[in-house]
Design an enzyme around this catalytic site. Structure first.
Site, PDB file in Angstrom:
ATOM      1  N   HIS A  75       0.869  -1.189   0.000  1.00  0.00           N
ATOM      2  CA  HIS A  75       0.000   0.000   0.000  1.00  0.00           C
ATOM      3  C   HIS A  75       0.898   1.229   0.000  1.00  0.00           C
ATOM      4  CE1 HIS A  75      -3.884   2.102   1.408  1.00  0.00           C
ATOM      5  NE2 HIS A  75      -2.975   3.052   1.178  1.00  0.00           N
ATOM      6  N   HIS A  77       1.721   5.305  -2.012  1.00  0.00           N
ATOM      7  CA  HIS A  77       1.321   6.409  -2.887  1.00  0.00           C
ATOM      8  C   HIS A  77       2.566   7.060  -3.479  1.00  0.00           C
ATOM      9  CE1 HIS A  77      -2.845   6.425  -1.261  1.00  0.00           C
ATOM     10  NE2 HIS A  77      -2.236   6.040  -0.149  1.00  0.00           N
ATOM     11  N   LYS A 158      -9.446  -0.564  -5.624  1.00  0.00           N
ATOM     12  CA  LYS A 158      -9.455   0.105  -4.321  1.00  0.00           C
ATOM     13  C   LYS A 158     -10.798   0.792  -4.087  1.00  0.00           C
ATOM     14  CE  LYS A 158      -7.753   1.784  -0.464  1.00  0.00           C
ATOM     15  NZ  LYS A 158      -6.632   2.731  -0.425  1.00  0.00           N
ATOM     16  N   HIS A 195     -10.425   0.891   1.986  1.00  0.00           N
ATOM     17  CA  HIS A 195     -10.112   1.913   2.977  1.00  0.00           C
ATOM     18  C   HIS A 195     -11.201   1.792   4.035  1.00  0.00           C
ATOM     19  CE1 HIS A 195      -8.522   5.967   4.281  1.00  0.00           C
ATOM     20  NE2 HIS A 195      -9.626   5.824   4.991  1.00  0.00           N
ATOM     21  N   HIS A 235      -4.496  -0.613   6.084  1.00  0.00           N
ATOM     22  CA  HIS A 235      -3.990   0.192   7.198  1.00  0.00           C
ATOM     23  C   HIS A 235      -4.859   0.132   8.468  1.00  0.00           C
ATOM     24  CE1 HIS A 235      -6.835   2.836   5.248  1.00  0.00           C
ATOM     25  NE2 HIS A 235      -5.985   3.239   4.336  1.00  0.00           N
ATOM     26  N   ASP A 305       1.402   2.680   3.448  1.00  0.00           N
ATOM     27  CA  ASP A 305       0.553   3.854   3.201  1.00  0.00           C
ATOM     28  C   ASP A 305       1.403   5.125   3.201  1.00  0.00           C
ATOM     29  OD1 ASP A 305      -1.740   5.308   2.651  1.00  0.00           O
ATOM     30  OD2 ASP A 305      -2.398   5.422   4.738  1.00  0.00           O
TER      31      ASP A 305
END
Length: 410
Positions: A75, A77, A158, A195, A235, A305
């Protein structure tokens, strides 16, 4: 150099019980556990989802050296433009060789074509990293697009509840309308990434502190309706989330971040560089995250994350949610795991469990040598030249603080 685990005669090799792990040669029994098998390693090997006696789960370790395969981040970004150009080349610096890429860009990645274009950009920045791509669940996503994505090598989809985090403005409001998409994902073998929060609602007494726990009923329902669909709760931050995932079937997994293993609510309230979504919760929640790693549960694995923002977007009245850990992922993780006697679980948690759950065979894995050494986290990472200094830098997690493990670059 020895391995943690147990020998063929089932004489347990574990740590001493004074807060330090003792590494012994094969064939030696634990001096503390001769009669009572009550050390943490014994408990880990007794986990019903582990293979008893599988010493391969343990890293090569000595008092000052730790050798493991490069880690997988399920996970992460990478953003776009200058931020992307700074972050991606630093993946390998953190000891990572495989990344599951989040799709909440501007605009979000909603089609197979967009995902492939983005992957091409990432691979050009660093061809030594394996990038697994995902799509953003949205009203235009169809079963036909799911089949197309699967054929193109896209790994998952996602789900963002609307408005709960960065770039989630077109997120989900109703789950039932996507059941045809979920059914197709179940059929073709794609992953659904959740999420796990619901939007804040004052009238329903919902806020950032209980939004994850209130979401868990949806996870349970989705698993019941699609038992063969692999689902990842992303997360996790609460004891309730850990317990829910453990209670469900083997098609439900869970990522845990580096920063949630360290932070509690007091660490982010008023401290914008520790602010993320979902927010860190109470000490007993953090302990549950640590305990499930010590337990050796195979369906919990690393998803950092890591989410970079320019410093001026963090240091403001409405701070962006996100903690940046990519360049130092394994040094952070080794330091934190070592602090609660879980260093022996680094390899399984960061290098093995996620790939087993995703059924991924990685070709770009390499050996990582960590050495015990005190050193300071950089204060910032520049990504562009601007007149305003804070708009051209990213502040990493624990900036200026001491780590006790680092990657040997020699």
């Amino acid at each position: 150099m020895s391995r943690l685990g147990h020998c063929a005669e089932h004489q347990w090799v574990c740590g001493s019980h004074d807060g330090r792990w003792l590494v012994m040669n094969w064939g030696q029994e634990c001096p503390t556990c001769k009669v009572k098998r009550d050390c943490r390693v014994c408990k880990i090997n007794q986990h019903p989802e582990n293979q008893p006696g599988d010493s391969a789960n343990y890293p090569e370790i000595s008092e000052k050296i730790l050798i493991i395969p490069s880690a997988s981040d399920f996970h992460v970004h990478f953003r776009q433009g200058d931020l992307m150009n700074m972050v991606v080349p630093r993946i390998v610096e953190g000891g990572i060789s495989l990344c599951y890429v989040m799709p909440n860009l501007k605009p979000p990645i909603t089609s197979t074509e967009q995902a492939l274009v983005y992957r091409d950009k990432l691979e050009k920045l660093d061809p030594n990293v394996s990038f697994l791509m995902s799509l953003y669940l949205n009203p235009d996503l169809t079963p036909e697009e799911i089949r197309k994505a699967k054929e193109a090598g896209i790994v998952g989809v996602k789900l963002y509840p609307r408005g709960v985090t960065t770039n989630s403005d077109i997120g989900t409001e109703s789950y039932k309308v996507y059941y045809p998409v979920f059914k197709t994902m179940e059929e073709v073998g794609m992953i659904l990434n959740l999420h796990g929060e619901i939007p804040s609602d004052i009238e329903q007494d919902i806020c950032v502190m209980n939004a994850e726990e209130k979401f868990l009923i949806h996870l349970k329902e989705l698993h019941a309706d699609f038992p063969e669909l692999k689902i990842v709760l992303e997360h996790a931050t609460t004891k309730a989330a850990v317990e829910m995932v453990k209670s469900l079937g083997d098609t439900v997994g869970c990522t845990i971040t580096i920063h949630h293993l360290q932070l509690t609510v007091d660490d982010w309230a008023g401290q914008f560089h520790n602010f993320c979504k979902p927010v860190a919760k109470f000490p007993h929640d953090r302990q549950a995250l640590r305990d499930v790693i010590l337990e050796g549960h195979p369906r919990f694995f690393l998803g950092t994350d890591s989410a970079p923002h320019p410093a001026h977007h963090k240091e403001c009245a409405q701070s962006c949610a996100g903690v940046f850990t990519t360049p130092l992922a394994l040094p952070y993780l080794a330091t934190i795991l070592d602090s609660f006697n879980a260093l022996h679980m680094l390899k399984s948690f960061a290098c093995e469990n996620g790939k087993k759950f995703y059924n991924i065979k990685e070709e770009k894995c390499r050996e990582i040598k960590l050495i015990r050494e005190n050193w300071l986290v950089p204060n910032s990472y520049p990504f562009c030249n601007t007149q305003e200094e804070k708009s051209g830098i990213v502040i990493p997690f624990w900036a200026g603080k001491t780590l006790t493990w680092k990657i040997d670059s020699n």
